[in-house]
Design an enzyme around this catalytic site. Sequence first.
Site, mmCIF file in Angstrom:
data_model
loop_
_atom_site.group_PDB
_atom_site.id
_atom_site.type_symbol
_atom_site.label_atom_id
_atom_site.label_comp_id
_atom_site.label_asym_id
_atom_site.label_seq_id
_atom_site.Cartn_x
_atom_site.Cartn_y
_atom_site.Cartn_z
ATOM 1 N N HIS A 195 -48.414 -27.484 126.644
ATOM 2 C CA HIS A 195 -49.540 -28.470 126.280
ATOM 3 C C HIS A 195 -49.788 -29.119 125.067
ATOM 4 O O HIS A 195 -49.411 -28.381 124.145
ATOM 5 C CB HIS A 195 -50.856 -27.757 126.759
ATOM 6 C CG HIS A 195 -51.054 -27.491 128.188
ATOM 7 N ND1 HIS A 195 -50.502 -26.551 128.884
ATOM 8 C CD2 HIS A 195 -51.993 -28.022 129.221
ATOM 9 C CE1 HIS A 195 -50.847 -26.352 130.206
ATOM 10 N NE2 HIS A 195 -51.656 -27.361 130.275
ATOM 11 N N ASN A 226 -45.032 -22.086 121.083
ATOM 12 C CA ASN A 226 -45.938 -22.332 121.983
ATOM 13 C C ASN A 226 -46.899 -21.230 122.200
ATOM 14 O O ASN A 226 -48.035 -21.383 122.190
ATOM 15 C CB ASN A 226 -45.504 -22.727 123.375
ATOM 16 C CG ASN A 226 -46.518 -23.067 124.296
ATOM 17 O OD1 ASN A 226 -47.398 -23.726 124.297
ATOM 18 N ND2 ASN A 226 -46.395 -22.452 125.696
ATOM 19 N N ASP A 334 -50.483 -37.841 105.207
ATOM 20 C CA ASP A 334 -49.393 -38.873 104.621
ATOM 21 C C ASP A 334 -48.247 -38.220 104.894
ATOM 22 O O ASP A 334 -47.374 -39.009 105.348
ATOM 23 C CB ASP A 334 -49.688 -38.901 102.963
ATOM 24 C CG ASP A 334 -50.826 -39.735 102.421
ATOM 25 O OD1 ASP A 334 -51.412 -40.684 103.473
ATOM 26 O OD2 ASP A 334 -51.090 -39.353 101.366
ATOM 27 N N GLU A 337 -47.636 -39.092 108.760
ATOM 28 C CA GLU A 337 -47.385 -40.653 108.886
ATOM 29 C C GLU A 337 -45.980 -41.048 107.918
ATOM 30 O O GLU A 337 -45.613 -41.871 108.762
ATOM 31 C CB GLU A 337 -48.636 -41.283 107.888
ATOM 32 C CG GLU A 337 -49.860 -41.152 108.551
ATOM 33 C CD GLU A 337 -51.092 -42.191 107.830
ATOM 34 O OE1 GLU A 337 -51.689 -42.595 108.342
ATOM 35 O OE2 GLU A 337 -50.751 -42.369 106.223
ATOM 36 N N ASP A 343 -50.010 -44.510 112.027
ATOM 37 C CA ASP A 343 -51.279 -45.065 111.283
ATOM 38 C C ASP A 343 -52.539 -44.090 111.788
ATOM 39 O O ASP A 343 -52.996 -44.384 112.804
ATOM 40 C CB ASP A 343 -51.469 -46.091 111.168
ATOM 41 C CG ASP A 343 -52.665 -46.580 109.953
ATOM 42 O OD1 ASP A 343 -52.932 -45.588 109.271
ATOM 43 O OD2 ASP A 343 -53.137 -47.664 110.086
ATOM 44 N N PHE A 344 -52.684 -42.798 111.116
ATOM 45 C CA PHE A 344 -53.898 -42.119 111.695
ATOM 46 C C PHE A 344 -54.972 -42.232 110.769
ATOM 47 O O PHE A 344 -55.301 -42.890 109.656
ATOM 48 C CB PHE A 344 -53.481 -40.642 111.338
ATOM 49 C CG PHE A 344 -52.172 -40.226 112.277
ATOM 50 C CD1 PHE A 344 -52.434 -40.060 113.742
ATOM 51 C CD2 PHE A 344 -51.109 -39.941 111.359
ATOM 52 C CE1 PHE A 344 -51.217 -39.854 114.298
ATOM 53 C CE2 PHE A 344 -49.920 -39.556 112.204
ATOM 54 C CZ PHE A 344 -49.994 -39.447 113.425
ATOM 55 N N GLU A 357 -55.956 -38.085 103.602
ATOM 56 C CA GLU A 357 -54.790 -38.164 103.878
ATOM 57 C C GLU A 357 -53.908 -37.462 103.075
ATOM 58 O O GLU A 357 -52.672 -36.997 103.648
ATOM 59 C CB GLU A 357 -54.100 -39.700 104.355
ATOM 60 C CG GLU A 357 -54.986 -40.176 105.520
ATOM 61 C CD GLU A 357 -54.355 -41.479 106.040
ATOM 62 O OE1 GLU A 357 -53.724 -42.127 105.527
ATOM 63 O OE2 GLU A 357 -54.843 -41.860 107.156
#
Length: 365
Positions: A195, A226, A334, A337, A343-344, A357
């Site tokens: 999940h 997991n 960062d 990304e 782009d968060f 970030e």
Amino acid sequence: MATKKTVKKTTSQKKGSKTGSAKKNPWAIVTIAAAIVLVLICMYIFKPAEFKILTNEVKTLVTQSIQDMLSQEEEATVSETSTTQTTITGKATENAPDVSPSEKENSHMFWGNPSNATTDANNATNYLMIKDQYALSYNSQTCNPNWVMWHLGTPDLGSADRSDDFRADENLPSAFYAVVKADYQYTKYGFDRGHVCPSADRTSSKENNSATFYMTNMIPQSPDCNRVVWKDFEAYERNLVANGDKELYVVAGPYGVGGESAAGKFDSIVLTGKGAGHEITVPAYCWKIVMILEEGDNDFSRVTKDTTVISLWMPNAQGIGKTGSWEQFLTSVDYIEEQTGYDFLACVPNEIEDVLESRVYTVSK
């Protein structure tokens, strides 16, 4: 992160910006025209032989002068306009106002759309699906989500049992292959149906829990990833909500190609039967970003440089649970990304986003 990799989303213009054609100065043009007429009259009277030649030269000179004048006017207008226009590429530019979320508070995508996913079925590698329980970007080529995003608060936790009804997602476009439970072929490949949005994050009702078992919410995960490290961090998150009156904004997903299970290392799970011709990419890494807030309202205004953000980047491999807890895989937003190109926290004000970030979370002892 100072430089963003997303495509341009919108263009806004401040009120009062000057657009359209350049403003022309009619009096300057009239003065030039009068001077031309006077020169031509004199030439026609006193030197008729040279009149025709001079007429053409003057015409060329004047035309060029007028064009230069208009060009300067146009450049001035464009320059003025450009200072009032702002281009939003996930993070506000220097002259742009901070970007506010367009989503309703506590919605899954409150802080932005990391990959600019769309609901266009032609966008088969970045297809946006928004469910009541979570949102995701689906990749029909890898048969995995690119990312899954959700909000976790006290109302999401309850007493509903784990449904265990792994199934194909009937909401996928008909042109996409819909992965089924048996496609993971555990005996041969050894990867869990892992999940991304956890089952235990959606226990407020049977329906909400069941929604986490769509195969679009699964990635092939090594059992040690997991069932040990990933699972431990999920439990840590829920404890923050259940015991600490916190609410979380979470985004997670896979990255790369090539993972390791007890059965060996694999780049993909090759499908058979109805799925013949398709493969499920086995990711090399699993990542997650969690923003932690005190339970409350006005989330946008409550995010500061001191807001806690936890980011993880862990190998999808056996043995990682034996070398320590999830804390060994801490990283920065960062870094994630840079790896993914996403782009968060795009709607967080710039000066705050940069700090959040770049920082790597430190676990309090």
